[in-house]
Design a protein around this motif. Structure first.
Motif, PDB file in Angstrom:
ATOM      1  N   LEU A 190      -5.553  15.614   4.142  1.00 18.10           N
ATOM      2  CA  LEU A 190      -5.423  14.229   3.709  1.00 18.10           C
ATOM      3  C   LEU A 190      -5.956  14.147   2.026  1.00 18.10           C
ATOM      4  CD1 LEU A 190      -5.750  12.015   6.699  1.00 18.10           C
ATOM      5  CD2 LEU A 190      -3.644  12.737   5.860  1.00 18.10           C
ATOM      6  N   ARG A 191      -7.077  14.747   1.873  1.00 17.98           N
ATOM      7  CA  ARG A 191      -7.668  14.191   0.513  1.00 17.98           C
ATOM      8  C   ARG A 191      -6.914  15.309  -0.499  1.00 17.98           C
ATOM      9  NH1 ARG A 191     -11.691  18.535  -0.679  1.00 17.98           N
ATOM     10  NH2 ARG A 191     -12.878  16.928  -1.637  1.00 17.98           N
ATOM     11  N   GLU A 192      -5.951  16.017  -0.292  1.00 23.39           N
ATOM     12  CA  GLU A 192      -5.172  16.566  -1.208  1.00 23.39           C
ATOM     13  C   GLU A 192      -4.086  15.626  -1.664  1.00 23.39           C
ATOM     14  OE1 GLU A 192      -3.634  20.123   0.240  1.00 23.39           O
ATOM     15  OE2 GLU A 192      -5.596  21.104   0.214  1.00 23.39           O
ATOM     16  N   LEU A 193      -4.094  14.399  -0.891  1.00 24.49           N
ATOM     17  CA  LEU A 193      -2.942  13.544  -0.978  1.00 24.49           C
ATOM     18  C   LEU A 193      -3.636  12.199  -1.862  1.00 24.49           C
ATOM     19  CD1 LEU A 193      -1.051  13.706   2.082  1.00 24.49           C
ATOM     20  CD2 LEU A 193      -0.362  14.271  -0.114  1.00 24.49           C
ATOM     21  N   VAL A 194      -4.852  12.288  -2.314  1.00 24.09           N
ATOM     22  CA  VAL A 194      -5.554  11.144  -2.807  1.00 24.09           C
ATOM     23  C   VAL A 194      -5.122  10.936  -4.447  1.00 24.09           C
ATOM     24  CG1 VAL A 194      -7.848  10.254  -3.717  1.00 24.09           C
ATOM     25  CG2 VAL A 194      -7.379  11.164  -1.491  1.00 24.09           C
ATOM     26  N   ASN A 195      -5.093  12.297  -5.216  1.00 17.06           N
ATOM     27  CA  ASN A 195      -4.763  12.105  -6.696  1.00 17.06           C
ATOM     28  C   ASN A 195      -3.460  11.479  -6.934  1.00 17.06           C
ATOM     29  OD1 ASN A 195      -7.297  12.608  -7.422  1.00 17.06           O
ATOM     30  ND2 ASN A 195      -7.018  14.971  -7.557  1.00 17.06           N
ATOM     31  N   SER A 196      -2.376  11.918  -5.934  1.00 16.51           N
ATOM     32  CA  SER A 196      -1.056  11.491  -6.142  1.00 16.51           C
ATOM     33  C   SER A 196      -0.938   9.979  -5.836  1.00 16.51           C
ATOM     34  CB  SER A 196      -0.145  12.262  -5.331  1.00 16.51           C
ATOM     35  OG  SER A 196      -0.564  11.997  -3.915  1.00 16.51           O
ATOM     36  N   GLY A 197      -1.814   9.379  -5.523  1.00 17.91           N
ATOM     37  CA  GLY A 197      -1.623   8.062  -4.993  1.00 17.91           C
ATOM     38  C   GLY A 197      -1.021   7.562  -3.511  1.00 17.91           C
ATOM     39  N   THR A 198      -0.548   8.926  -2.971  1.00 12.78           N
ATOM     40  CA  THR A 198       0.081   8.856  -1.758  1.00 12.78           C
ATOM     41  C   THR A 198      -0.771   8.074  -0.554  1.00 12.78           C
ATOM     42  OG1 THR A 198       1.312  10.682  -2.123  1.00 12.78           O
ATOM     43  CG2 THR A 198       1.463  10.045   0.213  1.00 12.78           C
ATOM     44  N   LEU A 199      -1.891   8.505  -0.559  1.00 10.42           N
ATOM     45  CA  LEU A 199      -2.902   8.124   0.629  1.00 10.42           C
ATOM     46  C   LEU A 199      -3.307   6.674   0.306  1.00 10.42           C
ATOM     47  CD1 LEU A 199      -3.601   9.944   3.024  1.00 10.42           C
ATOM     48  CD2 LEU A 199      -5.883   9.841   2.239  1.00 10.42           C
ATOM     49  N   ALA A 200      -3.149   6.333  -0.895  1.00  4.47           N
ATOM     50  CA  ALA A 200      -3.641   4.889  -0.849  1.00  4.47           C
ATOM     51  C   ALA A 200      -2.779   3.823  -0.279  1.00  4.47           C
ATOM     52  CB  ALA A 200      -3.917   4.440  -2.596  1.00  4.47           C
ATOM     53  N   ARG A 201      -1.447   4.377  -0.162  1.00  2.00           N
ATOM     54  CA  ARG A 201      -0.294   3.509   0.478  1.00  2.00           C
ATOM     55  C   ARG A 201      -0.458   3.487   2.234  1.00  2.00           C
ATOM     56  NH1 ARG A 201       4.271   5.687   0.484  1.00  2.00           N
ATOM     57  NH2 ARG A 201       3.879   7.740  -0.751  1.00  2.00           N
ATOM     58  N   PHE A 202      -1.664   4.330   2.722  1.00  2.00           N
ATOM     59  CA  PHE A 202      -1.792   4.495   4.170  1.00  2.00           C
ATOM     60  C   PHE A 202      -3.342   4.168   4.329  1.00  2.00           C
ATOM     61  CE2 PHE A 202       2.028   6.865   3.312  1.00  2.00           C
ATOM     62  CZ  PHE A 202       2.789   6.626   4.396  1.00  2.00           C
ATOM     63  N   PRO A 203      -3.808   2.792   4.001  1.00  4.11           N
ATOM     64  CA  PRO A 203      -5.172   2.513   4.212  1.00  4.11           C
ATOM     65  C   PRO A 203      -5.902   2.684   5.590  1.00  4.11           C
ATOM     66  CG  PRO A 203      -3.760   0.626   3.737  1.00  4.11           C
ATOM     67  CD  PRO A 203      -2.710   1.463   3.973  1.00  4.11           C
ATOM     68  N   ILE A 204      -5.223   3.029   6.606  1.00  4.04           N
ATOM     69  CA  ILE A 204      -5.826   3.595   7.738  1.00  4.04           C
ATOM     70  C   ILE A 204      -5.994   5.043   7.868  1.00  4.04           C
ATOM     71  CG2 ILE A 204      -5.635   4.269  10.142  1.00  4.04           C
ATOM     72  CD1 ILE A 204      -3.867   1.461  10.509  1.00  4.04           C
ATOM     73  N   LEU A 205      -5.383   5.714   6.974  1.00  2.10           N
ATOM     74  CA  LEU A 205      -5.739   7.157   6.690  1.00  2.10           C
ATOM     75  C   LEU A 205      -6.698   7.288   5.745  1.00  2.10           C
ATOM     76  CD1 LEU A 205      -2.038   8.535   7.028  1.00  2.10           C
ATOM     77  CD2 LEU A 205      -3.868   8.397   8.759  1.00  2.10           C
ATOM     78  N   ASP A 206      -6.570   6.599   4.728  1.00  5.25           N
ATOM     79  CA  ASP A 206      -7.646   6.611   3.613  1.00  5.25           C
ATOM     80  C   ASP A 206      -8.932   6.318   4.184  1.00  5.25           C
ATOM     81  OD1 ASP A 206      -7.955   7.513   1.043  1.00  5.25           O
ATOM     82  OD2 ASP A 206      -8.130   5.513   0.296  1.00  5.25           O
ATOM     83  N   ALA A 207      -9.045   5.214   4.863  1.00  7.90           N
ATOM     84  CA  ALA A 207     -10.479   4.971   5.728  1.00  7.90           C
ATOM     85  C   ALA A 207     -10.913   5.979   6.238  1.00  7.90           C
ATOM     86  CB  ALA A 207     -10.271   3.692   6.116  1.00  7.90           C
ATOM     87  N   TYR A 208     -10.083   6.659   7.093  1.00  7.21           N
ATOM     88  CA  TYR A 208     -10.300   7.752   8.068  1.00  7.21           C
ATOM     89  C   TYR A 208     -11.030   8.998   7.224  1.00  7.21           C
ATOM     90  CZ  TYR A 208      -9.239  11.790  10.753  1.00  7.21           C
ATOM     91  OH  TYR A 208      -8.984  13.054  11.542  1.00  7.21           O
ATOM     92  N   ARG A 209     -10.009   9.466   6.269  1.00  2.18           N
ATOM     93  CA  ARG A 209     -10.667  10.315   5.307  1.00  2.18           C
ATOM     94  C   ARG A 209     -11.908  10.166   4.603  1.00  2.18           C
ATOM     95  NH1 ARG A 209     -11.339  10.681   0.086  1.00  2.18           N
ATOM     96  NH2 ARG A 209     -10.340   8.569  -0.325  1.00  2.18           N
ATOM     97  N   GLN A 210     -12.201   8.807   4.374  1.00  2.00           N
ATOM     98  CA  GLN A 210     -13.507   8.555   3.687  1.00  2.00           C
ATOM     99  C   GLN A 210     -14.614   8.524   4.882  1.00  2.00           C
ATOM    100  OE1 GLN A 210     -13.651   5.094   1.142  1.00  2.00           O
ATOM    101  NE2 GLN A 210     -11.445   5.398   0.851  1.00  2.00           N
ATOM    102  N   ARG A 211     -14.215   8.165   6.103  1.00  2.00           N
ATOM    103  CA  ARG A 211     -15.100   8.250   7.007  1.00  2.00           C
ATOM    104  C   ARG A 211     -15.590   9.647   7.268  1.00  2.00           C
ATOM    105  NH1 ARG A 211     -11.916   6.371  11.063  1.00  2.00           N
ATOM    106  NH2 ARG A 211     -12.212   4.211   9.866  1.00  2.00           N
ATOM    107  N   CYS A 212     -14.720  10.412   7.480  1.00  2.00           N
ATOM    108  CA  CYS A 212     -14.952  11.886   7.644  1.00  2.00           C
ATOM    109  C   CYS A 212     -15.637  12.810   6.690  1.00  2.00           C
ATOM    110  CB  CYS A 212     -13.733  12.644   7.935  1.00  2.00           C
ATOM    111  SG  CYS A 212     -12.949  12.216   9.521  1.00  2.00           S
TER     112      CYS A 212
END
Ligand SMILES: N[C@@H](CCC(=O)N[C@@H](CS)C(=O)NCC(=O)O)C(=O)O
Length: 206
Positions: A159-181
């Motif tokens: 998932l962290r590979e999808l941060v720079n493209s802005g993709t993960l920001a469209r999925f806040p639950i996943l972004d919060a999960y990534r940051q938690r891990c």
């Protein structure tokens, strides 16, 4: 013997912090198992000797007292079998951990890689569908299976590979999960260990 993990001596800045030895370093840090990074460069990766260790000339490769391995997923699962920090000990829990490691590598990463490496936006609806399903699974949960496992480790690195493209920001639950891990101390130590190698070996003109 000390566990050995192959890692690149240096990569360009865009790849720093993303090279897949990070997955293995993170797993070993979670498990509290010491290791030695065997630093390699492109020329060494092409050699016959290295290809006996990693048939595709990639990193990471891994060896311990009894086992030589390649493929980050196989290596992380091997480490998870040694440590309850990465997987429940019971058969059902181990099987679920394996399923999520494979889900990260097989159901999410190929779509993410097409977007990142080929920059082919035709993949976006397919990637979004997978991320939407994962987001629905994680809604109201801290981790994929109620506690941190190797499945979360592998999913986070994808998932962290999808941060720079802005993709993960469209999925806040996943972004919060990534940051938690990523907030786990073991992740911080693994990332720092990879980055320290690049700082130590930066070419004069980099
Ligand atoms: N499926 C492999 C992929 C390994 C991989 O792509 N490694 C990259 C670094 S992140 C690499 O070595 N690239 C150089 C190359 O492919 O020649 C794994 O998960 O271990």
């Amino acid at each position: 013997m000390t566990i050995e993990v192959s890692a690149f001596r240096w990569v360009p800045p865009f790849a720093q912090g993303y090279v897949r030895d990070l997955r293995v370093r993170w797993a070993l840090e979670e498990a509290g198992i010491p290791y030695h990074a065997a630093l390699v460069d492109r020329q060494m990766c092409a050699s016959g000797d290295y290809r006996q260790w990693q048939p595709f000339g990639q990193v990471p490769a891994y060896r311990d007292n009894g086992v030589e391995l390649f493929e980050s997923g196989a290596i992380v699962l091997h480490i998870a079998a040694k440590s309850e920090a990465l997987s429940p000990a019971d058969e059902a829990g181990r099987a679920r951990t394996t399923a999520w490691v494979i889900a990260a590598l097989n159901s999410i990463e190929p779509y993410a890689q097409i977007l990142i490496q080929l920059k082919d936006s035709r993949i976006e609806p397919l990637l979004d569908a997978r991320l939407g399903a994962l987001s629905a699974w994680l809604e109201g949960k801290d981790y994929l299976e109620g506690r941190f496992t190797a499945g979360d480790l592998m999913m986070t690195t994808v998932l962290r590979e999808l941060v720079n493209s802005g993709t993960l920001a469209r999925f806040p639950i996943l972004d919060a999960y990534r940051q938690r891990c990523e907030a786990r101390p073991a992740f911080g130590r693994a990332l720092e260990a990879q980055m320290q190698v690049f700082r130590d070996n930066a070419p004069a003109n980099a």
